[in-house]
Structures are given as C-alpha cells and as structure tokens.
Design an enzyme around this catalytic site. Structure first.
Site, mmCIF file in Angstrom:
data_model
loop_
_atom_site.group_PDB
_atom_site.id
_atom_site.type_symbol
_atom_site.label_atom_id
_atom_site.label_comp_id
_atom_site.label_asym_id
_atom_site.label_seq_id
_atom_site.Cartn_x
_atom_site.Cartn_y
_atom_site.Cartn_z
ATOM 1 C CE1 TYR A 101 -3.229 2.758 0.511
ATOM 2 C CE2 TYR A 101 -2.446 2.613 3.178
ATOM 3 C CZ TYR A 101 -2.630 3.280 1.840
ATOM 4 O OH TYR A 101 -4.426 4.351 2.466
ATOM 5 C CG ASN A 156 -1.255 -7.560 3.106
ATOM 6 O OD1 ASN A 156 -2.716 -8.187 3.000
ATOM 7 N ND2 ASN A 156 -1.619 -7.047 3.713
ATOM 8 C CB SER A 157 1.155 -6.641 -2.255
ATOM 9 O OG SER A 157 2.785 -7.415 -2.451
ATOM 10 C CG PHE A 178 7.937 0.928 2.428
ATOM 11 C CD1 PHE A 178 6.952 1.636 3.250
ATOM 12 C CD2 PHE A 178 8.659 1.072 0.884
ATOM 13 C CE1 PHE A 178 6.773 3.528 2.838
ATOM 14 C CE2 PHE A 178 8.253 3.117 0.754
ATOM 15 C CZ PHE A 178 8.232 3.198 1.997
ATOM 16 C CG LEU A 186 4.369 -9.957 8.948
ATOM 17 C CD1 LEU A 186 4.240 -11.276 9.368
ATOM 18 C CD2 LEU A 186 3.618 -9.892 7.572
ATOM 19 C CB SER A 188 4.591 1.543 14.237
ATOM 20 O OG SER A 188 3.735 2.617 14.450
ATOM 21 C CE1 TYR A 214 3.625 -3.124 12.619
ATOM 22 C CE2 TYR A 214 2.166 -1.559 13.994
ATOM 23 C CZ TYR A 214 3.476 -1.687 12.985
ATOM 24 O OH TYR A 214 2.859 -0.744 11.632
ATOM 25 C CE LYS A 221 7.156 -1.520 10.856
ATOM 26 N NZ LYS A 221 7.975 -1.439 10.048
ATOM 27 C CG ASN A 258 -3.772 5.632 12.697
ATOM 28 O OD1 ASN A 258 -2.908 6.284 13.317
ATOM 29 N ND2 ASN A 258 -4.572 4.259 12.822
#
Length: 337
Positions: A11, A35-36, A80, A83, A124, A148, A152, A178
């Site tokens: 994304y 996931n793409s 990037f 997960l 993040s 998660y 990071k 976000n």
C-alpha cells in the site's frame, strides 16, 4: 537516484514508487507478495508511464538480497517490507519478530556488504505505546503495547546501535501514524488480503457490499465519543514524506527520527460519518469489546518534520475519504486475482 524499495508493491510502498518516479528517481522493487499483488506494477505504469524493475523475494533470504545488490547499483533503500496487523501480532508474536526484526537485520547486513549506507525505515507511532499526553513529539518515551509495535521499536534500537558503530551511515526512522486514502486516479489503494486490520479499508468494503458491517472496538475510551482517536494521514502525503527524507537526509550521516502525521486526531465514528458523506450511503456498525493492544488516543506533533524536512501533510479528511471511496468503488474487489 536508484532506490531499492522493499515491500514496494504494498500500500504505502506503491504510492511511494509513484512519487519517486515523478520526482525523477528510479525505484527498484522487491516484495514477497505475501500481502500484495504484482498487478500493482501495472497500475504504477498506468499512472507514471514507467514500470519499476521488480524482483520477487523475501528480505530474510540472504542469497536473494545479494543478487539484488549485485544486479543493481543501489544508492539508497526505503524499507517498507514488514507485517503490520496489531491483532495478529498479539496472536503470532514470533511471526512478527522473525519477519520484521530478523528480516531488517538481514537487509542491513547485505546493504553493508554492498556498501549501501543510506536507509529510510518504515517505523510506526506504535513505538510510543500508550502516551501520557498528546500530541506526541519525537523525544517522547518509547514503550510498545503489542508485538507489532515492539518489533518496530526493536528494529529502531538495532538501527541506532548500528549507525553509532558505523557513523558514515544515514539512517532515517519515519514514525508514521495512520495511513489512509488512495491515489487520486483511483488506480491504486489499500487492498489487504483477507479481513482488513485497519479502519478505512474495512469501512470501504462495507460501503461497497463486500462486508456486512463494521466492528467498532470499544466505545468507552476517554475520548469525545468514546471511540479511539487516531491521526489519519493521506498515503500520498506519507509518500511525499519519504521523498523529503530521501532528499534531505540520505547524504547526511547520523540517525534521524521524524513523526509523519497531520497533528490532528479523529475518532473512529468521525471517520465513519465522514465516509458516509463521501459515499452517500450509511455504514452499519456494531460496538465490540476493546481490542488487545489498542490505546485511547494517538496523534502527532509534526513540527520537527516541517522544520527539518520542509514537509507537511496537505490533504484533509474529506480528501482522504473521497479518494478511498473512489478507489474502492472503481475496484470493488481490489486488485482482484
């Protein structure tokens, strides 16, 4: 500049590739497509007229990365690949540490071997944990509340230690809030595989009829309407933040940390109602128990990024939801099969 973009069909990665091409850079994309979809490259080419070079593979695969760095003369890396589902990370923490932490360390090892010394890392706001106050500044304490976010944070600490030991390196940690929205063309947007973990793609799928209703996790937080408040930032603004970091920081040795956000918080229900106005249809929802690892309120103080990078988010909430709806209504099944 030749820029290796890990997770470049995802994304945020795909939107950043568009901005890289439009600013005269050459992205080289690697992705394991977990996931793409490779079709994203067709869409990037439709928008820009240029198709990025692409190699399918995993950042945990040293032989694959060696081949990439041998094949291409890379100037900088934007990382990037990772997960990103909070809920899944609580259920499968080792999966997140393996992919996000081990994968990044492997990438840095191969960069080091190839003498590539410029890295922009997709971090993040979850590294701040449950902040004692908002807005959040870069010097706030860090303490993740879920695996998660912890993955990071571990990566950030590893990268800072590595840069300290290798002072000629430039490492930029971009802590973003976000991401929402889609490219204004309606050709690229967020298309998560399986059940969406983020709010707006779930809302969009409800609006287009793919899902029955939205689950709102908690309405008893200490916020104006009881639902969680987040700093939603348009994905193209976010991509522009990476370009600003590349232009200003890639040649400056050191560790550089920036928040990328709007500086404004919106609640879950505010986002739902804004989307209803854009799509001109109601979004059915039900209140569910709070989700493990979630916090009440989180939004950025983006002053430092504006001061040092000359970057600021320019797209408002209406643009975010209108672009999301344009993407989803034009692509009701996402990128399809």
């Amino acid at each position: 500049m030749k820029v290796l973009v890990t997770g470049g069909t995802g994304y945020i990665g795909s939107h950043t590739c568009i901005q890289l091409i439009e600013q005269g850079h050459t992205p080289i994309v690697i992705d394991n497509l977990c996931n793409s979809k490779e079709m994203v490259l067709d869409r990037i080419e439709q928008v820009t007229g240029a198709r990025p070079a692409f190699m399918q593979g995993d950042i945990r695969d040293s032989a694959f990365l060696k081949h990439v760095f041998t094949e291409y003369s890379i100037d900088s890396v934007i990382h990037f690949a990772g997960l990103k589902a909070v809920g899944e990370s609580v259920e499968k923490p080792l999966k997140y540490y393996d992919n996000n932490v081990s994968g990044t360390l492997n990438l840095v090892r191969e960069m080091h071997a190839a003498n590539v010394t410029s890295l922009i890392f997709s971090s993040s706001a979850t590294v701040y944990g449950d902040p004692t106050s908002v807005p959040i500044k870069e010097d706030f304490p860090t303490a993740a509340t879920n695996p998660y976010g912890r993955s990071k944070l571990i990566v950030e600490e590893c990268l800072q230690d590595f840069q300290h030991a290798n002072p000629d390196w430039s490492i930029t940690l971009l802590r973003y809030f976000n991401p929402v929205g889609a490219h204004e063309s309606g050709l690229l947007g967020e298309d998560p595989q399986g059940t969406p973990n983020n709010l707006l793609p779930f809302v969009a799928q409800v609006a287009v009829g793919r899902r029955e209703k939205l689950g709102v996790f908690g309405n008893d937080y200490s916020t104006p309407d009881g639902t969680g408040v987040r700093d939603y930032i348009h994905v193209v603004d976010l991509a522009d933040g990476h370009l600003a970091a590349l232009d200003k920081m890639a040649s400056q040795p050191g560790t550089h940390i920036f928040n990328l956000g709007t500086g404004q918080g919106n609640s879950v229900l505010e986002m739902v109602h804004a989307f209803e106005a854009a799509a001109k249809r109601s979004i059915p929802y039900e209140i569910k128990p709070r989700r493990a690892g979630d916090i009440a309120e989180c939004y950025a103080d983006p002053t430092y990024a504006k001061t040092i990078l000359g970057w600021t988010a320019t797209r408002d909430l209406q643009t975010m939801v209108e672009d999301t709806w344009r993407w989803q209504s034009n692509n009701p099944d996402g990128y399809g099969d």
